[in-house]
Design a protein around this motif. Structure first.
Motif, mmCIF file in Angstrom:
data_model
loop_
_atom_site.group_PDB
_atom_site.id
_atom_site.type_symbol
_atom_site.label_atom_id
_atom_site.label_comp_id
_atom_site.label_asym_id
_atom_site.label_seq_id
_atom_site.Cartn_x
_atom_site.Cartn_y
_atom_site.Cartn_z
ATOM 1 N N ASN A 69 1.991 -0.591 -4.250
ATOM 2 C CA ASN A 69 3.114 -0.920 -3.223
ATOM 3 C C ASN A 69 1.974 -0.779 -1.944
ATOM 4 O OD1 ASN A 69 5.703 -2.014 -2.831
ATOM 5 N ND2 ASN A 69 6.142 -1.267 -5.322
ATOM 6 N N LEU A 70 1.329 0.502 -2.429
ATOM 7 C CA LEU A 70 0.883 1.481 -1.264
ATOM 8 C C LEU A 70 -0.500 0.225 -0.592
ATOM 9 C CD1 LEU A 70 0.470 5.180 -2.243
ATOM 10 C CD2 LEU A 70 2.108 4.226 0.018
ATOM 11 N N LEU A 71 -1.061 0.035 -1.758
ATOM 12 C CA LEU A 71 -2.364 -1.076 -1.386
ATOM 13 C C LEU A 71 -1.454 -2.186 -0.456
ATOM 14 C CD1 LEU A 71 -4.289 -0.309 -4.944
ATOM 15 C CD2 LEU A 71 -4.815 0.302 -2.577
ATOM 16 N N LEU A 72 -0.216 -2.650 -1.431
ATOM 17 C CA LEU A 72 -0.225 -4.197 0.098
ATOM 18 C C LEU A 72 0.889 -3.741 0.955
ATOM 19 C CD1 LEU A 72 0.147 -6.123 -3.360
ATOM 20 C CD2 LEU A 72 -1.207 -5.986 -2.127
ATOM 21 N N ASP A 73 1.018 -2.746 1.246
ATOM 22 C CA ASP A 73 1.640 -2.336 2.278
ATOM 23 C C ASP A 73 0.886 -2.305 3.345
ATOM 24 O OD1 ASP A 73 3.574 -0.926 3.486
ATOM 25 O OD2 ASP A 73 1.926 0.549 4.770
ATOM 26 N N GLY A 74 2.297 -3.083 4.061
ATOM 27 C CA GLY A 74 1.045 -4.158 5.577
ATOM 28 C C GLY A 74 1.030 -5.597 5.879
ATOM 29 N N ARG A 75 1.394 -6.153 4.202
ATOM 30 C CA ARG A 75 1.264 -7.348 3.907
ATOM 31 C C ARG A 75 2.003 -8.110 4.189
ATOM 32 N NH1 ARG A 75 -3.636 -9.481 1.428
ATOM 33 N NH2 ARG A 75 -2.471 -10.896 0.579
ATOM 34 N N GLU A 76 2.196 -9.309 4.423
ATOM 35 C CA GLU A 76 3.524 -10.286 4.605
ATOM 36 C C GLU A 76 3.987 -10.719 3.220
ATOM 37 O OE1 GLU A 76 5.411 -10.647 7.551
ATOM 38 O OE2 GLU A 76 4.029 -9.155 8.539
ATOM 39 N N MET A 77 4.620 -9.747 2.688
ATOM 40 C CA MET A 77 4.971 -10.106 1.333
ATOM 41 C C MET A 77 6.541 -8.980 0.804
ATOM 42 S SD MET A 77 1.413 -10.522 -1.486
ATOM 43 C CE MET A 77 2.254 -11.840 -2.330
ATOM 44 N N GLU A 78 7.428 -10.115 -0.104
ATOM 45 C CA GLU A 78 7.963 -9.155 -0.470
ATOM 46 C C GLU A 78 8.064 -9.191 -1.322
ATOM 47 O OE1 GLU A 78 12.416 -10.777 -1.831
ATOM 48 O OE2 GLU A 78 11.980 -11.899 0.067
ATOM 49 N N ILE A 79 7.580 -7.914 -2.238
ATOM 50 C CA ILE A 79 7.414 -7.196 -3.854
ATOM 51 C C ILE A 79 8.427 -6.616 -4.167
ATOM 52 C CG2 ILE A 79 5.537 -5.297 -4.559
ATOM 53 C CD1 ILE A 79 3.886 -5.523 -2.173
ATOM 54 N N GLU A 80 8.663 -7.132 -5.144
ATOM 55 C CA GLU A 80 10.041 -6.780 -6.314
ATOM 56 C C GLU A 80 8.772 -5.915 -7.651
ATOM 57 O OE1 GLU A 80 12.857 -6.318 -5.190
ATOM 58 O OE2 GLU A 80 12.613 -7.320 -3.881
ATOM 59 N N HIS A 81 9.538 -5.828 -8.615
ATOM 60 C CA HIS A 81 9.117 -4.132 -9.555
ATOM 61 C C HIS A 81 10.473 -4.555 -10.817
ATOM 62 C CE1 HIS A 81 8.831 -0.538 -11.351
ATOM 63 N NE2 HIS A 81 7.730 -1.132 -11.889
ATOM 64 N N VAL A 82 9.491 -5.373 -11.506
ATOM 65 C CA VAL A 82 10.948 -4.373 -12.971
ATOM 66 C C VAL A 82 9.761 -3.869 -14.087
ATOM 67 C CG1 VAL A 82 12.390 -6.434 -12.729
ATOM 68 C CG2 VAL A 82 10.112 -7.076 -14.352
ATOM 69 N N LYS A 83 10.302 -3.022 -14.829
ATOM 70 C CA LYS A 83 9.173 -2.639 -15.739
ATOM 71 C C LYS A 83 9.191 -3.247 -17.092
ATOM 72 C CE LYS A 83 11.048 1.690 -13.536
ATOM 73 N NZ LYS A 83 11.093 2.858 -14.186
ATOM 74 N N THR A 84 10.319 -4.044 -17.529
ATOM 75 C CA THR A 84 10.339 -4.543 -19.096
ATOM 76 C C THR A 84 10.112 -6.558 -19.095
ATOM 77 O OG1 THR A 84 12.909 -4.933 -18.984
ATOM 78 C CG2 THR A 84 11.075 -2.755 -20.539
ATOM 79 N N ILE A 85 9.503 -7.082 -19.967
ATOM 80 C CA ILE A 85 9.226 -8.512 -20.359
ATOM 81 C C ILE A 85 10.869 -8.733 -20.261
ATOM 82 C CG2 ILE A 85 8.795 -10.081 -21.995
ATOM 83 C CD1 ILE A 85 6.479 -8.867 -22.719
#
Length: 127
Positions: free
Chosen positions: A28-44
Motif C-alpha cells: 500500500n505504501l509503495l503504491l501510494d499516490g497511484r490512481e488505483m483502488e487498492i483492496e486486500h484479502v488474507k485468504t483464497i
C-alpha cells in the motif's frame, strides 16, 4: 473556447491476496499516490467472495496462504475471470516462477521487490 469533459474516471481496482499484514502495508505504501483502488484479502476464500462482487483489474497474489497455495488459485482465476491480470509474488518459492507462469500468471515478482519493480509490473499489465 475550450470544452472540458466532466466525465467521471473510474479507478482501476487492485486486489492484494496476502496474509501478512506487514507485506500488505508495504505494498500500500509503495503504491501510494497511484490512481488505483487498492483492496486486500488474507485468504483464497475471501478472494473468491471479493471477485464475485468486484472483479479487479490486477491481483497481487502471494503463494503461501492460510487456506491453500496461490499457484493453485491462478487457474481458477484465469478460468473464471480471464480479463484479470495476475502478478504472483513470492519470496521463498522462487522455483515457483515457472509453475506460476504455466498456470496463467501474467508476471512473477520475487520478494523482496522495489517500488520501481512493482510499479513497472502494474504499468506493463494495465497499458
Amino acid at each position: 473556447m475550450t470544452n472540458t469533459s466532466t466525465a467521471v474516471t473510474h479507478k482501476q481496482k487492485l486486489l492484494i491476496i496476502e496474509d501478512e499484514g506487514e507485506m500488505c502495508l508495504l505494498i500500500n505504501l509503495l503504491l501510494d499516490g497511484r490512481e488505483m483502488e487498492i483492496e486486500h484479502v488474507k485468504t483464497i476464500a475471501d478472494a473468491v467472495e471479493f471477485f464475485q462482487q468486484h472483479p479487479p483489474a490486477v491481483v497481487l497474489l502471494d503463494n503461501r496462504l492460510p487456506d491453500g497455495l496461490g499457484l493453485d488459485f491462478i487457474r481458477f482465476l484465469k478460468d473464471k475471470y480471464p480479463a484479470t491480470k495476475i502478478i504472483m509474488i513470492s519470496g521463498m518459492d522462487a522455483a515457483a516462477k515457472d509453475v506460476a507462469i504455466e498456470n496463467g500468471a501474467d508476471l512473477f515478482l520475487e520478494k523482496p521487490f522495489t517500488k520501481s519493480q512493482l510499479c513497472q509490473c502494474i504499468n506493463t499489465l494495465l497499458n
